[in-house]
Design a protein around this motif. Sequence first.
Motif, PDB file in Angstrom:
ATOM      1  N   ASP A   1     -51.174  -3.603  40.190  1.00 31.24           N
ATOM      2  CA  ASP A   1     -52.257  -4.288  39.495  1.00 31.24           C
ATOM      3  C   ASP A   1     -51.759  -5.500  38.710  1.00 31.24           C
ATOM      4  O   ASP A   1     -52.509  -6.457  38.498  1.00 31.24           O
ATOM      5  CB  ASP A   1     -52.928  -3.341  38.484  1.00 31.24           C
ATOM      6  CG  ASP A   1     -53.420  -2.057  39.108  1.00 31.24           C
ATOM      7  OD1 ASP A   1     -54.249  -2.142  40.024  1.00 31.24           O
ATOM      8  OD2 ASP A   1     -52.960  -0.973  38.698  1.00 31.24           O
ATOM      9  N   HIS A   2     -50.504  -5.448  38.297  1.00 25.20           N
ATOM     10  CA  HIS A   2     -49.968  -6.397  37.313  1.00 25.20           C
ATOM     11  C   HIS A   2     -48.541  -6.732  37.743  1.00 25.20           C
ATOM     12  O   HIS A   2     -47.837  -5.875  38.293  1.00 25.20           O
ATOM     13  CB  HIS A   2     -49.978  -5.704  35.944  1.00 25.20           C
ATOM     14  CG  HIS A   2     -49.695  -6.598  34.782  1.00 25.20           C
ATOM     15  ND1 HIS A   2     -50.590  -7.527  34.330  1.00 25.20           N
ATOM     16  CD2 HIS A   2     -48.618  -6.691  33.957  1.00 25.20           C
ATOM     17  CE1 HIS A   2     -50.085  -8.149  33.281  1.00 25.20           C
ATOM     18  NE2 HIS A   2     -48.877  -7.675  33.036  1.00 25.20           N
ATOM     19  N   VAL A   3     -48.100  -7.959  37.524  1.00 25.66           N
ATOM     20  CA  VAL A   3     -46.766  -8.377  37.962  1.00 25.66           C
ATOM     21  C   VAL A   3     -46.041  -9.093  36.822  1.00 25.66           C
ATOM     22  O   VAL A   3     -46.615  -9.956  36.150  1.00 25.66           O
ATOM     23  CB  VAL A   3     -46.832  -9.330  39.178  1.00 25.66           C
ATOM     24  CG1 VAL A   3     -45.422  -9.716  39.631  1.00 25.66           C
ATOM     25  CG2 VAL A   3     -47.591  -8.692  40.332  1.00 25.66           C
TER      26      VAL A   3
ATOM     27  N   GLY B   1     -32.738 -12.736  32.555  1.00 26.83           N
ATOM     28  CA  GLY B   1     -32.999 -12.049  31.298  1.00 26.83           C
ATOM     29  C   GLY B   1     -34.202 -12.536  30.527  1.00 26.83           C
ATOM     30  O   GLY B   1     -34.393 -12.153  29.369  1.00 26.83           O
ATOM     31  N   LYS B   2     -35.040 -13.374  31.152  1.00 26.54           N
ATOM     32  CA  LYS B   2     -36.233 -13.884  30.480  1.00 26.54           C
ATOM     33  C   LYS B   2     -37.462 -13.622  31.352  1.00 26.54           C
ATOM     34  O   LYS B   2     -37.362 -13.480  32.569  1.00 26.54           O
ATOM     35  CB  LYS B   2     -36.103 -15.387  30.217  1.00 26.54           C
ATOM     36  CG  LYS B   2     -34.964 -15.764  29.279  1.00 26.54           C
ATOM     37  CD  LYS B   2     -34.918 -17.280  29.081  1.00 26.54           C
ATOM     38  CE  LYS B   2     -33.786 -17.668  28.135  1.00 26.54           C
ATOM     39  NZ  LYS B   2     -33.723 -19.141  27.927  1.00 26.54           N
ATOM     40  N   VAL B   3     -38.643 -13.563  30.698  1.00 20.38           N
ATOM     41  CA  VAL B   3     -39.894 -13.436  31.445  1.00 20.38           C
ATOM     42  C   VAL B   3     -40.283 -14.809  31.965  1.00 20.38           C
ATOM     43  O   VAL B   3     -40.556 -15.727  31.191  1.00 20.38           O
ATOM     44  CB  VAL B   3     -41.022 -12.871  30.557  1.00 20.38           C
ATOM     45  CG1 VAL B   3     -42.335 -12.823  31.342  1.00 20.38           C
ATOM     46  CG2 VAL B   3     -40.668 -11.481  30.051  1.00 20.38           C
ATOM     47  N   LEU B   4     -40.295 -14.943  33.295  1.00 25.49           N
ATOM     48  CA  LEU B   4     -40.632 -16.229  33.905  1.00 25.49           C
ATOM     49  C   LEU B   4     -42.126 -16.349  34.168  1.00 25.49           C
ATOM     50  O   LEU B   4     -42.729 -17.391  33.947  1.00 25.49           O
ATOM     51  CB  LEU B   4     -39.854 -16.399  35.215  1.00 25.49           C
ATOM     52  CG  LEU B   4     -39.968 -17.753  35.896  1.00 25.49           C
ATOM     53  CD1 LEU B   4     -39.327 -18.835  35.038  1.00 25.49           C
ATOM     54  CD2 LEU B   4     -39.305 -17.712  37.272  1.00 25.49           C
ATOM     55  N   GLN B   5     -42.736 -15.254  34.660  1.00 23.78           N
ATOM     56  CA  GLN B   5     -44.172 -15.244  34.941  1.00 23.78           C
ATOM     57  C   GLN B   5     -44.717 -13.854  34.646  1.00 23.78           C
ATOM     58  O   GLN B   5     -44.018 -12.856  34.759  1.00 23.78           O
ATOM     59  CB  GLN B   5     -44.462 -15.569  36.418  1.00 23.78           C
ATOM     60  CG  GLN B   5     -43.994 -16.919  36.890  1.00 23.78           C
ATOM     61  CD  GLN B   5     -44.806 -18.060  36.332  1.00 23.78           C
ATOM     62  OE1 GLN B   5     -45.886 -17.859  35.769  1.00 23.78           O
ATOM     63  NE2 GLN B   5     -44.296 -19.276  36.466  1.00 23.78           N
ATOM     64  N   GLU B   6     -45.998 -13.804  34.306  1.00 27.03           N
ATOM     65  CA  GLU B   6     -46.710 -12.535  34.131  1.00 27.03           C
ATOM     66  C   GLU B   6     -48.174 -12.782  34.435  1.00 27.03           C
ATOM     67  O   GLU B   6     -48.774 -13.727  33.926  1.00 27.03           O
ATOM     68  CB  GLU B   6     -46.550 -12.016  32.701  1.00 27.03           C
ATOM     69  CG  GLU B   6     -47.256 -10.692  32.469  1.00 27.03           C
ATOM     70  CD  GLU B   6     -47.178 -10.230  31.023  1.00 27.03           C
ATOM     71  OE1 GLU B   6     -47.608  -9.101  30.760  1.00 27.03           O
ATOM     72  OE2 GLU B   6     -46.721 -11.013  30.163  1.00 27.03           O
TER      73      GLU B   6
ATOM     74  N   PRO C   1     -47.542 -18.679  45.591  1.00 31.21           N
ATOM     75  CA  PRO C   1     -46.271 -18.319  46.217  1.00 31.21           C
ATOM     76  C   PRO C   1     -45.086 -19.086  45.655  1.00 31.21           C
ATOM     77  O   PRO C   1     -43.947 -18.636  45.749  1.00 31.21           O
ATOM     78  CB  PRO C   1     -46.489 -18.640  47.698  1.00 31.21           C
ATOM     79  CG  PRO C   1     -47.644 -19.596  47.728  1.00 31.21           C
ATOM     80  CD  PRO C   1     -48.512 -19.205  46.577  1.00 31.21           C
ATOM     81  N   GLU C   2     -45.349 -20.242  45.043  1.00 32.85           N
ATOM     82  CA  GLU C   2     -44.254 -21.023  44.463  1.00 32.85           C
ATOM     83  C   GLU C   2     -43.549 -20.265  43.345  1.00 32.85           C
ATOM     84  O   GLU C   2     -42.375 -20.510  43.065  1.00 32.85           O
ATOM     85  CB  GLU C   2     -44.771 -22.372  43.959  1.00 32.85           C
ATOM     86  CG  GLU C   2     -45.692 -22.325  42.748  1.00 32.85           C
ATOM     87  CD  GLU C   2     -47.162 -22.115  43.099  1.00 32.85           C
ATOM     88  OE1 GLU C   2     -48.002 -22.277  42.200  1.00 32.85           O
ATOM     89  OE2 GLU C   2     -47.449 -21.802  44.279  1.00 32.85           O
ATOM     90  N   TRP C   3     -44.265 -19.319  42.709  1.00 28.98           N
ATOM     91  CA  TRP C   3     -43.627 -18.521  41.659  1.00 28.98           C
ATOM     92  C   TRP C   3     -42.517 -17.649  42.237  1.00 28.98           C
ATOM     93  O   TRP C   3     -41.486 -17.455  41.610  1.00 28.98           O
ATOM     94  CB  TRP C   3     -44.662 -17.650  40.951  1.00 28.98           C
ATOM     95  CG  TRP C   3     -45.665 -18.420  40.143  1.00 28.98           C
ATOM     96  CD1 TRP C   3     -45.640 -19.753  39.861  1.00 28.98           C
ATOM     97  CD2 TRP C   3     -46.838 -17.900  39.519  1.00 28.98           C
ATOM     98  NE1 TRP C   3     -46.726 -20.104  39.092  1.00 28.98           N
ATOM     99  CE2 TRP C   3     -47.486 -18.994  38.860  1.00 28.98           C
ATOM    100  CE3 TRP C   3     -47.418 -16.641  39.441  1.00 28.98           C
ATOM    101  CZ2 TRP C   3     -48.670 -18.845  38.138  1.00 28.98           C
ATOM    102  CZ3 TRP C   3     -48.597 -16.481  38.724  1.00 28.98           C
ATOM    103  CH2 TRP C   3     -49.220 -17.571  38.074  1.00 28.98           C
TER     104      TRP C   3
ATOM    105  N   GLY D   1     -36.306 -17.295  44.299  1.00 26.43           N
ATOM    106  CA  GLY D   1     -35.637 -16.800  45.497  1.00 26.43           C
ATOM    107  C   GLY D   1     -36.133 -15.476  46.011  1.00 26.43           C
ATOM    108  O   GLY D   1     -35.393 -14.730  46.662  1.00 26.43           O
ATOM    109  N   ILE D   2     -37.410 -15.155  45.759  1.00 30.03           N
ATOM    110  CA  ILE D   2     -38.011 -13.914  46.253  1.00 30.03           C
ATOM    111  C   ILE D   2     -38.791 -14.218  47.515  1.00 30.03           C
ATOM    112  O   ILE D   2     -39.589 -15.160  47.550  1.00 30.03           O
ATOM    113  CB  ILE D   2     -38.932 -13.283  45.194  1.00 30.03           C
ATOM    114  CG1 ILE D   2     -38.126 -12.863  43.959  1.00 30.03           C
ATOM    115  CG2 ILE D   2     -39.680 -12.079  45.766  1.00 30.03           C
ATOM    116  CD1 ILE D   2     -38.973 -12.400  42.803  1.00 30.03           C
ATOM    117  N   ASN D   3     -38.593 -13.424  48.554  1.00 27.97           N
ATOM    118  CA  ASN D   3     -39.271 -13.640  49.825  1.00 27.97           C
ATOM    119  C   ASN D   3     -40.715 -13.159  49.738  1.00 27.97           C
ATOM    120  O   ASN D   3     -40.959 -11.978  49.488  1.00 27.97           O
ATOM    121  CB  ASN D   3     -38.537 -12.880  50.943  1.00 27.97           C
ATOM    122  CG  ASN D   3     -38.926 -13.385  52.318  1.00 27.97           C
ATOM    123  OD1 ASN D   3     -39.282 -14.542  52.487  1.00 27.97           O
ATOM    124  ND2 ASN D   3     -38.845 -12.499  53.309  1.00 27.97           N
ATOM    125  N   PRO D   4     -41.717 -14.030  49.912  1.00 32.42           N
ATOM    126  CA  PRO D   4     -43.122 -13.612  49.818  1.00 32.42           C
ATOM    127  C   PRO D   4     -43.493 -12.631  50.922  1.00 32.42           C
ATOM    128  O   PRO D   4     -42.811 -12.546  51.960  1.00 32.42           O
ATOM    129  CB  PRO D   4     -43.888 -14.935  49.973  1.00 32.42           C
ATOM    130  CG  PRO D   4     -42.903 -16.008  49.652  1.00 32.42           C
ATOM    131  CD  PRO D   4     -41.579 -15.474  50.120  1.00 32.42           C
TER     132      PRO D   4
END
Length: 286
Positions: free
Chosen positions: A214-216, A222-227, A237-239, A244-247
Amino acid sequence: MSIEINHLEHVYNAGTPFEHSALHGIDLSIPEGKVTAIIGQTGSGKSTLVQHLNGLLIPSAGTLDICGFHIQPLLKIKDVKALRKEVGLVFQFPEYQLFEETIEKDIAFGPKNFGVEEEKANELVKKILPMVGLDESYLQRSPFELSGGQKRRVAIAGILVLDPKVLVLDEPTAGLDPQGAKEMMSLFMDLNRIHNKTILLVSHDMEHVMRYCDHVIVLDHGKVLQESDVHTFFEHPEWMIKVGINPPAIIRLKLMLKEKGFLIPDEILDLDALVKCVREQVMLHE
């Protein structure tokens, strides 16, 4: 009650030549009763973060409020023992933690460690087995005779028998075949929807994140980049690409179609809707 994390920092081996800062000022409010994914590359701080949730690690700075417990620097381990009954942490390959001679004894170990009498603990074991898809015929079997997937179910039952409010899963489908992974994720979704467990899922599998969460939360160095909520997350998808995460496959297909000139709305996230969108555009040019 949500899980509140404020200005959380963690430093390994502080004051030594091996000092390493793993978390830097983490601020999060994780919703109760939801399935939240925590993602990021290896070394992003995912496992360090979740080990704070049941007191395996104590903050170097900052605080956590979870299940009525307030965790802060210098807290003693004895003060968080009860927290581990409320927050169950399932490590990668939890089956490696099995050690008793029978499945009944292995699952009952946790309750007995919290002071439950043996007879009552064994009753709890019998009640919890169906929840992980096993029956009483397994009770007197050795856990080491089971398949990999069955061992994992037993290990998870050993955590669920304590009836935690929060279940933290660190790569829970690692090493399982596709069918085993699907069954394991279905188990966790039942725990969330039927038994109202708050689930935190650490995963590299974006297909699972898209389908079940439900939530990402995205961590990076070591930091929160997106929520965000899961739908908004996969509209961007740019997030994922940024860290470097494969969508998921359908997102990669959308990107390929856009490169070929198709107009694909960001909100399309399922295959049927994507096929319909492409068909309509093809028909317009015939």
